[in-house]
Design a protein around this motif. Structure first.
Motif, PDB file in Angstrom:
ATOM      1  N   CYS A  59      60.840  38.993  10.336  1.00  0.00           N
ATOM      2  CA  CYS A  59      59.743  38.376   9.555  1.00  0.00           C
ATOM      3  C   CYS A  59      60.125  38.142   8.102  1.00  0.00           C
ATOM      4  O   CYS A  59      59.279  38.287   7.192  1.00  0.00           O
ATOM      5  N   ASN A  62      57.892  35.275   6.154  1.00  0.00           N
ATOM      6  CA  ASN A  62      56.569  35.637   5.641  1.00  0.00           C
ATOM      7  C   ASN A  62      56.636  36.793   4.656  1.00  0.00           C
ATOM      8  O   ASN A  62      55.766  36.919   3.793  1.00  0.00           O
ATOM      9  N   ILE A  66      54.343  35.980   1.613  1.00  0.00           N
ATOM     10  CA  ILE A  66      53.064  36.693   1.456  1.00  0.00           C
ATOM     11  C   ILE A  66      53.233  38.202   1.490  1.00  0.00           C
ATOM     12  O   ILE A  66      52.231  38.932   1.588  1.00  0.00           O
ATOM     13  N   SER A  90      47.105  37.468   7.531  1.00  0.00           N
ATOM     14  CA  SER A  90      48.476  37.915   7.238  1.00  0.00           C
ATOM     15  C   SER A  90      49.088  38.595   8.458  1.00  0.00           C
ATOM     16  O   SER A  90      50.250  38.357   8.817  1.00  0.00           O
ATOM     17  N   ARG A  93      50.076  36.028  10.995  1.00  0.00           N
ATOM     18  CA  ARG A  93      51.304  35.312  10.652  1.00  0.00           C
ATOM     19  C   ARG A  93      52.544  36.166  10.943  1.00  0.00           C
ATOM     20  O   ARG A  93      53.550  35.674  11.456  1.00  0.00           O
ATOM     21  N   PHE A  94      52.486  37.439  10.597  1.00  0.00           N
ATOM     22  CA  PHE A  94      53.637  38.309  10.860  1.00  0.00           C
ATOM     23  C   PHE A  94      53.876  38.453  12.366  1.00  0.00           C
ATOM     24  O   PHE A  94      55.025  38.386  12.831  1.00  0.00           O
ATOM     25  N   GLU A  97      55.374  35.209  13.691  1.00  0.00           N
ATOM     26  CA  GLU A  97      56.800  35.044  13.376  1.00  0.00           C
ATOM     27  C   GLU A  97      57.668  35.886  14.285  1.00  0.00           C
ATOM     28  O   GLU A  97      58.722  35.427  14.760  1.00  0.00           O
ATOM     29  N   ALA A 139      49.580  28.881  11.349  1.00  0.00           N
ATOM     30  CA  ALA A 139      50.527  29.827  11.955  1.00  0.00           C
ATOM     31  C   ALA A 139      50.996  29.363  13.326  1.00  0.00           C
ATOM     32  O   ALA A 139      52.149  29.584  13.709  1.00  0.00           O
ATOM     33  N   MET A 143      53.807  26.647  11.000  1.00  0.00           N
ATOM     34  CA  MET A 143      54.762  27.699  10.630  1.00  0.00           C
ATOM     35  C   MET A 143      56.018  27.701  11.502  1.00  0.00           C
ATOM     36  O   MET A 143      57.124  27.931  11.001  1.00  0.00           O
TER      37      MET A 143
END
Length: 358
Positions: A59, A62, A66, A90, A93-94, A97, A139, A143
Motif C-alpha cells: 500500500c 496510499n 493519505i 481511507s 482505499r488501503f 490497494e 477507489a 485508483m
C-alpha cells in the motif's frame, strides 16, 4: 522486494488502531452513522493489526497520499460523523490497494478475507451516502489506473522497457545461435566418430603398452645375441686365418703339429657349442617376439570384435574366452630344445676319451 519504511507496523500506529478499535467497540458513540461503517472499520483495523507488513509492502501508493491524514484521523481523540466517514474511506482505499496486488483463493488468506470484506460493502453500496460513495467509486474505478501507472513508472519497469528497446533484435541473435549450434553439433559428431576410431585403435592401451615394453626388452636381447654370435664366429675362424698366414709367410716349415691341431679343434668345438647355445636363445627370443606382436595386434581390434559379436550373438559370457586365453597365456620359450652347459661338457669329455683311446 525492496525494503520499505514501517507505517502499519510502527508501534505508534498499532497503539492508535488499538485505541480506536476499543472506542468503537464500546458502542457509546454520541452521533448517528451508517450501520455498515463501524463493522467495516473494525474489520479493517483487525487486518492492519494482524498483517501490518503486507499492508506496508503493498500500500505504498496510499501511504504516500493519505497516510499522514489517516494516522491523524485514527489518533484524534474527538470522533464525529465526518471523522468516521474519513476513516471508512481511507480503510476502503488501503484494502482496495492490497486487493489490487494480491489474489487470495483460500479462506484464511489475508487477500481472500479482504476481498470478501470489500465485496460486502460493494453489494450494499446503495445505502451509503453520496459523499462517501464518490470515494468508493474512485477507489474501485480510478485508483487501479493510478496504481498501474505508478507501477509502470517504477525504475525497474523502465529497465525492462530499455532492455526491450536495446534487444529488439534478440530473435535474430537466437537464430544465429541456433545456426552455430547446429554447426557445432556436426563438428561434435565428427569428433565423436574420430574418438570412436581412436578407441578401437588404442583400446586395451595399458595391455598393449605392457606387451610393447616386453617386446622392446626381447629385441635388445636378440640384438645382443646377434653380436655375441658374430664375435664367436670371428673367434672360430681366427685360428684358421692365423694358420693360413703362418703357412704363407713360413714356407720352409711344413711339419704337421698334432698338438696344435688338437688345440685348435677343441677351441673351435667349444666356441661352436657356445654359438649353438646363443643361436638357440636367439631363435627362442624371435619366437617370443612373434607371439608378442600377435598379442599387440589382437589388442587393436578386439573392441570392435566384441561390439560386433554382442550385436550379432547377444550377451554371451564365454564370448572373449579365446581372446583371453591368447592374450594372457604364457609366452612359450621352447627351452627344451636348448642344450644345457653340462650336456656340452659331457659331449666334449666323450670326444676326448675317444681320441685318447689306443
Amino acid at each position: 522486494m525492496e525494503d520499505v519504511a514501517d507505517f502499519f507496523a510502527a508501534q505508534k500506529f498499532q497503539i492508535a488502531i488499538a485505541n480506536l478499535a476499543r472506542r468503537l467497540s464500546d458502542d457509546t458513540l454520541s452521533f448517528e452513522t451508517n450501520k455498515q461503517f463501524i463493522p467495516f472499520i473494525l474489520s479493517a483495523l483487525a487486518f492492519f493489526k494482524t498483517n501490518p507488513h503486507d499492508f506496508d509492502v503493498t500500500c505504498q501508493f496510499n501511504i504516500k497520499l493519505i497516510g499522514d491524514r489517516f494516522y491523524s484521523d485514527i489518533s484524534d481523540s474527538r470522533i464525529d460523523e465526518v471523522g468516521i466517514e474519513n476513516i471508512f474511506t481511507s480503510c476502503y482505499r488501503f484494502l482496495s490497494e492490497l486487493a489490487f496486488y494480491k489474489d487470495g483463493n483460500f479462506p484464511g488468506n489475508v487477500a481472500y478475507e479482504v476481498h470478501r470484506t470489500l465485496e460486502k460493502i460493494q453489494y450494499e453500496a446503495s445505502e451509503i451516502p453520496a459523499r462517501v460513495k464518490n470515494q468508493l467509486v474512485y477507489a474501485d474505478n480510478f485508483m487501479p489506473v493510478a496504481l498501474a501507472k505508478s507501477y509502470l513508472n517504477k525504475a525497474d519497469f523502465g529497465l525492462i522497457k530499455s532492455f526491450d528497446e536495446k534487444h529488439s533484435g534478440l530473435g535474430k541473435v537466437v537464430e544465429e545461435l541456433n545456426t552455430k549450434l547446429e554447426a557445432s553439433k556436426k563438428e561434435v559428431g565428427a569428433l565423436h566418430d574420430a574418438l570412436k576410431n581412436y578407441e578401437n585403435a588404442f583400446n586395451f592401451v595399458g595391455l598393449h603398452k605392457g606387451f610393447n615394453d616386453i617386446a622392446r626388452s626381447k629385441r635388445r636381447s636378440s640384438y645382443l645375441s646377434i653380436c655375441i654370435m658374430a664375435v664367436l664366429a670371428c673367434l672360430m675362424i681366427l685360428p684358421f686365418l692365423w694358420k693360413i698366414w703362418h703357412v704363407v709367410n713360413n714356407e720352409s716349415s711344413s711339419a704337421f703339429n698334432t698338438e696344435l691341431f688338437m688345440a685348435f679343434l677343441g677351441y673351435d668345438l667349444l666356441l661352436l657349442y657356445f654359438f649353438r647355445v646363443v643361436f638357440q636363445g636367439y631363435k627362442s627370443v624371435k619366437g617370443q617376439l612373434v607371439q608378442l606382436d600377435l598379442r599387440k595386434a589382437v589388442c587393436q581390434f578386439i573392441q570392435s570384435y566384441a561390439d560386433y559379436a554382442v550385436k550379432i550373438k547377444g550377451s554371451n559370457p564365454a564370448l572373449l574366452e579365446k581372446f583371453e586365453s591368447l592374450v594372457f597365456s604364457g609366452i612359450v620359450a621352447n627351452e627344451e630344445n636348448i642344450p644345457s652347459t653340462f650336456d656340452g661338457v659331457e659331449q666334449l669329455a666323450k670326444l676326448f676319451e675317444k681320441i685318447r683311446a689306443p
